[in-house]
Design a protein around this motif. Structure first.
Motif, PDB file in Angstrom:
ATOM      1  N   ARG A   1       0.802  -1.217   0.000  1.00  0.00           N
ATOM      2  CA  ARG A   1       0.000   0.000   0.000  1.00  0.00           C
ATOM      3  C   ARG A   1       0.840   1.274   0.000  1.00  0.00           C
ATOM      4  O   ARG A   1       0.301   2.370  -0.029  1.00  0.00           O
ATOM      5  CB  ARG A   1      -0.936  -0.004   1.206  1.00  0.00           C
ATOM      6  CG  ARG A   1      -1.964  -1.123   1.114  1.00  0.00           C
ATOM      7  CD  ARG A   1      -2.863  -1.145   2.299  1.00  0.00           C
ATOM      8  NE  ARG A   1      -2.086  -1.551   3.477  1.00  0.00           N
ATOM      9  CZ  ARG A   1      -2.571  -2.265   4.474  1.00  0.00           C
ATOM     10  NH1 ARG A   1      -3.820  -2.652   4.475  1.00  0.00           N
ATOM     11  NH2 ARG A   1      -1.809  -2.588   5.492  1.00  0.00           N
ATOM     12  N   GLU A   2       2.159   1.123   0.013  1.00  0.00           N
ATOM     13  CA  GLU A   2       3.028   2.295   0.082  1.00  0.00           C
ATOM     14  C   GLU A   2       4.139   2.258  -0.962  1.00  0.00           C
ATOM     15  O   GLU A   2       4.535   3.284  -1.486  1.00  0.00           O
ATOM     16  CB  GLU A   2       3.635   2.359   1.483  1.00  0.00           C
ATOM     17  CG  GLU A   2       4.458   3.566   1.774  1.00  0.00           C
ATOM     18  CD  GLU A   2       4.993   3.557   3.203  1.00  0.00           C
ATOM     19  OE1 GLU A   2       5.870   4.379   3.484  1.00  0.00           O
ATOM     20  OE2 GLU A   2       4.549   2.730   4.030  1.00  0.00           O
ATOM     21  N   LEU A   3       4.665   1.078  -1.265  1.00  0.00           N
ATOM     22  CA  LEU A   3       5.804   0.930  -2.163  1.00  0.00           C
ATOM     23  C   LEU A   3       5.374   0.336  -3.499  1.00  0.00           C
ATOM     24  O   LEU A   3       4.456  -0.478  -3.555  1.00  0.00           O
ATOM     25  CB  LEU A   3       6.854   0.025  -1.529  1.00  0.00           C
ATOM     26  CG  LEU A   3       7.441   0.509  -0.207  1.00  0.00           C
ATOM     27  CD1 LEU A   3       8.313  -0.566   0.412  1.00  0.00           C
ATOM     28  CD2 LEU A   3       8.230   1.790  -0.410  1.00  0.00           C
ATOM     29  N   SER A   4       6.087   0.715  -4.549  1.00  0.00           N
ATOM     30  CA  SER A   4       5.843   0.147  -5.872  1.00  0.00           C
ATOM     31  C   SER A   4       7.142   0.206  -6.671  1.00  0.00           C
ATOM     32  O   SER A   4       8.098   0.870  -6.275  1.00  0.00           O
ATOM     33  CB  SER A   4       4.741   0.909  -6.603  1.00  0.00           C
ATOM     34  OG  SER A   4       5.135   2.230  -6.872  1.00  0.00           O
ATOM     35  N   ILE A   5       7.137  -0.500  -7.788  1.00  0.00           N
ATOM     36  CA  ILE A   5       8.249  -0.427  -8.731  1.00  0.00           C
ATOM     37  C   ILE A   5       7.757   0.432  -9.895  1.00  0.00           C
ATOM     38  O   ILE A   5       6.757   0.087 -10.542  1.00  0.00           O
ATOM     39  CB  ILE A   5       8.679  -1.827  -9.215  1.00  0.00           C
ATOM     40  CG1 ILE A   5       9.153  -2.681  -8.041  1.00  0.00           C
ATOM     41  CG2 ILE A   5       9.773  -1.694 -10.276  1.00  0.00           C
ATOM     42  CD1 ILE A   5       9.468  -4.114  -8.417  1.00  0.00           C
ATOM     43  N   GLU A   6       8.442   1.519 -10.145  1.00  0.00           N
ATOM     44  CA  GLU A   6       8.007   2.458 -11.181  1.00  0.00           C
ATOM     45  C   GLU A   6       7.823   1.753 -12.520  1.00  0.00           C
ATOM     46  O   GLU A   6       8.697   0.997 -12.965  1.00  0.00           O
ATOM     47  CB  GLU A   6       9.025   3.591 -11.320  1.00  0.00           C
ATOM     48  CG  GLU A   6       8.537   4.699 -12.229  1.00  0.00           C
ATOM     49  CD  GLU A   6       9.455   5.898 -12.226  1.00  0.00           C
ATOM     50  OE1 GLU A   6       9.437   6.621 -13.232  1.00  0.00           O
ATOM     51  OE2 GLU A   6      10.184   6.109 -11.243  1.00  0.00           O
ATOM     52  N   GLY A   7       6.678   1.956 -13.117  1.00  0.00           N
ATOM     53  CA  GLY A   7       6.366   1.373 -14.413  1.00  0.00           C
ATOM     54  C   GLY A   7       5.862  -0.057 -14.346  1.00  0.00           C
ATOM     55  O   GLY A   7       5.397  -0.593 -15.352  1.00  0.00           O
TER      56      GLY A   7
ATOM     57  N   ALA B   1       8.293 -11.815   3.546  1.00  0.00           N
ATOM     58  CA  ALA B   1       8.211 -11.875   2.093  1.00  0.00           C
ATOM     59  C   ALA B   1       9.413 -11.073   1.587  1.00  0.00           C
ATOM     60  O   ALA B   1       9.536  -9.884   1.868  1.00  0.00           O
ATOM     61  CB  ALA B   1       6.917 -11.265   1.593  1.00  0.00           C
ATOM     62  N   ARG B   2      10.308 -11.733   0.882  1.00  0.00           N
ATOM     63  CA  ARG B   2      11.514 -11.095   0.335  1.00  0.00           C
ATOM     64  C   ARG B   2      11.204 -10.767  -1.123  1.00  0.00           C
ATOM     65  O   ARG B   2      11.122 -11.668  -1.969  1.00  0.00           O
ATOM     66  CB  ARG B   2      12.695 -12.051   0.433  1.00  0.00           C
ATOM     67  CG  ARG B   2      13.998 -11.494  -0.082  1.00  0.00           C
ATOM     68  CD  ARG B   2      15.097 -12.542   0.123  1.00  0.00           C
ATOM     69  NE  ARG B   2      16.367 -12.088  -0.333  1.00  0.00           N
ATOM     70  CZ  ARG B   2      16.917 -12.418  -1.509  1.00  0.00           C
ATOM     71  NH1 ARG B   2      16.270 -13.222  -2.342  1.00  0.00           N
ATOM     72  NH2 ARG B   2      18.106 -11.966  -1.843  1.00  0.00           N
ATOM     73  N   CYS B   3      10.996  -9.470  -1.407  1.00  0.00           N
ATOM     74  CA  CYS B   3      10.522  -9.035  -2.717  1.00  0.00           C
ATOM     75  C   CYS B   3      11.558  -8.191  -3.435  1.00  0.00           C
ATOM     76  O   CYS B   3      12.157  -7.283  -2.850  1.00  0.00           O
ATOM     77  CB  CYS B   3       9.233  -8.231  -2.553  1.00  0.00           C
ATOM     78  SG  CYS B   3       7.869  -9.218  -1.892  1.00  0.00           S
ATOM     79  N   SER B   4      11.717  -8.472  -4.708  1.00  0.00           N
ATOM     80  CA  SER B   4      12.669  -7.747  -5.540  1.00  0.00           C
ATOM     81  C   SER B   4      12.282  -6.272  -5.652  1.00  0.00           C
ATOM     82  O   SER B   4      11.099  -5.933  -5.698  1.00  0.00           O
ATOM     83  CB  SER B   4      12.712  -8.370  -6.937  1.00  0.00           C
ATOM     84  OG  SER B   4      13.484  -7.592  -7.815  1.00  0.00           O
ATOM     85  N   LYS B   5      13.291  -5.411  -5.747  1.00  0.00           N
ATOM     86  CA  LYS B   5      13.051  -3.993  -5.996  1.00  0.00           C
ATOM     87  C   LYS B   5      13.031  -3.669  -7.486  1.00  0.00           C
ATOM     88  O   LYS B   5      12.766  -2.540  -7.878  1.00  0.00           O
ATOM     89  CB  LYS B   5      14.130  -3.138  -5.318  1.00  0.00           C
ATOM     90  CG  LYS B   5      14.015  -3.108  -3.808  1.00  0.00           C
ATOM     91  CD  LYS B   5      15.035  -2.152  -3.217  1.00  0.00           C
ATOM     92  CE  LYS B   5      14.846  -2.012  -1.713  1.00  0.00           C
ATOM     93  NZ  LYS B   5      15.790  -1.041  -1.134  1.00  0.00           N
ATOM     94  N   THR B   6      13.302  -4.680  -8.350  1.00  0.00           N
ATOM     95  CA  THR B   6      13.354  -4.444  -9.796  1.00  0.00           C
ATOM     96  C   THR B   6      12.344  -5.265 -10.592  1.00  0.00           C
ATOM     97  O   THR B   6      12.134  -4.987 -11.770  1.00  0.00           O
ATOM     98  CB  THR B   6      14.769  -4.725 -10.333  1.00  0.00           C
ATOM     99  OG1 THR B   6      15.107  -6.090 -10.065  1.00  0.00           O
ATOM    100  CG2 THR B   6      15.793  -3.788  -9.702  1.00  0.00           C
ATOM    101  N   ALA B   7      11.740  -6.276  -9.984  1.00  0.00           N
ATOM    102  CA  ALA B   7      10.737  -7.120 -10.652  1.00  0.00           C
ATOM    103  C   ALA B   7       9.672  -7.491  -9.622  1.00  0.00           C
ATOM    104  O   ALA B   7       9.962  -7.550  -8.422  1.00  0.00           O
ATOM    105  CB  ALA B   7      11.393  -8.379 -11.211  1.00  0.00           C
ATOM    106  N   LEU B   8       8.470  -7.750 -10.064  1.00  0.00           N
ATOM    107  CA  LEU B   8       7.363  -8.037  -9.149  1.00  0.00           C
ATOM    108  C   LEU B   8       7.304  -9.523  -8.791  1.00  0.00           C
ATOM    109  O   LEU B   8       6.289 -10.193  -8.986  1.00  0.00           O
ATOM    110  CB  LEU B   8       6.047  -7.547  -9.757  1.00  0.00           C
ATOM    111  CG  LEU B   8       5.951  -6.023  -9.860  1.00  0.00           C
ATOM    112  CD1 LEU B   8       4.695  -5.617 -10.614  1.00  0.00           C
ATOM    113  CD2 LEU B   8       5.992  -5.374  -8.481  1.00  0.00           C
ATOM    114  N   VAL B   9       8.416 -10.021  -8.243  1.00  0.00           N
ATOM    115  CA  VAL B   9       8.517 -11.403  -7.790  1.00  0.00           C
ATOM    116  C   VAL B   9       9.163 -11.420  -6.407  1.00  0.00           C
ATOM    117  O   VAL B   9       9.885 -10.496  -6.025  1.00  0.00           O
ATOM    118  CB  VAL B   9       9.347 -12.283  -8.762  1.00  0.00           C
ATOM    119  CG1 VAL B   9       8.653 -12.403 -10.115  1.00  0.00           C
ATOM    120  CG2 VAL B   9      10.746 -11.731  -8.928  1.00  0.00           C
ATOM    121  N   GLY B  10       8.892 -12.498  -5.670  1.00  0.00           N
ATOM    122  CA  GLY B  10       9.479 -12.610  -4.341  1.00  0.00           C
ATOM    123  C   GLY B  10       9.515 -14.044  -3.869  1.00  0.00           C
ATOM    124  O   GLY B  10       9.058 -14.960  -4.557  1.00  0.00           O
ATOM    125  N   THR B  11      10.064 -14.225  -2.678  1.00  0.00           N
ATOM    126  CA  THR B  11      10.135 -15.534  -2.033  1.00  0.00           C
ATOM    127  C   THR B  11       9.759 -15.365  -0.575  1.00  0.00           C
ATOM    128  O   THR B  11       9.892 -14.282  -0.006  1.00  0.00           O
ATOM    129  CB  THR B  11      11.558 -16.132  -2.119  1.00  0.00           C
ATOM    130  OG1 THR B  11      12.484 -15.240  -1.503  1.00  0.00           O
ATOM    131  CG2 THR B  11      11.965 -16.404  -3.557  1.00  0.00           C
TER     132      THR B  11
END
Length: 120
Positions: free
Chosen positions: A39-45, A70-80
């Motif tokens: 609800r606060e962070l996003s990856i631009e585009g 949840a370990r989420c990438s700062k460059t792609a919308l994937v995580g582990t």
């Protein structure tokens, strides 16, 4: 909140099941695949909804509790999904956000391990 920050907890989980004591084993944990919508962070585009895949752990120490992230990438919308014996701050790791889900508690006297969300 001070140890991990609000960014670490300002999200929703969709279609995620957290299953401590999987198959009757108090030293196991399964977290299903699903999405984390921040609800606060996003990856631009790209957006703000991370896809996270299924994960399982076995052989956990019954006397220990674990932080669940949840370990989420700062460059792609994937995580582990990740577990740790020590707290991890939201932006401690270069290239990733670590969003704090909650705590997997030590096995209680009834031979059962509880999970508690950090906030909701």
């Amino acid at each position: 909140m001070l140890a991990v920050g609000a960014k670490s907890q300002n999200f929703n989980l969709n279609n995620v099941t957290i299953n401590p004591n999987a198959a009757g084993d108090e030293n196991s944990l399964i977290i299903s695949s699903g999405t984390l919508v921040h609800r606060e962070l996003s990856i631009e585009g790209l957006g703000y909804t991370w896809q996270i895949e299924f994960e399982t752990w076995a052989g956990l120490d019954s006397a220990k509790y674990y932080y669940v992230y949840a370990r989420c990438s700062k460059t792609a919308l994937v995580g582990t999904w990740q577990i740790s014996e020590t707290p991890i701050q939201a932006e401690q790791e270069v290239g990733f956000y670590n969003f704090n889900l909650g705590l997997l508690y030590a096995v209680n006297d009834d031979g059962y391990r509880d999970f508690g969300f950090t906030s909701r």
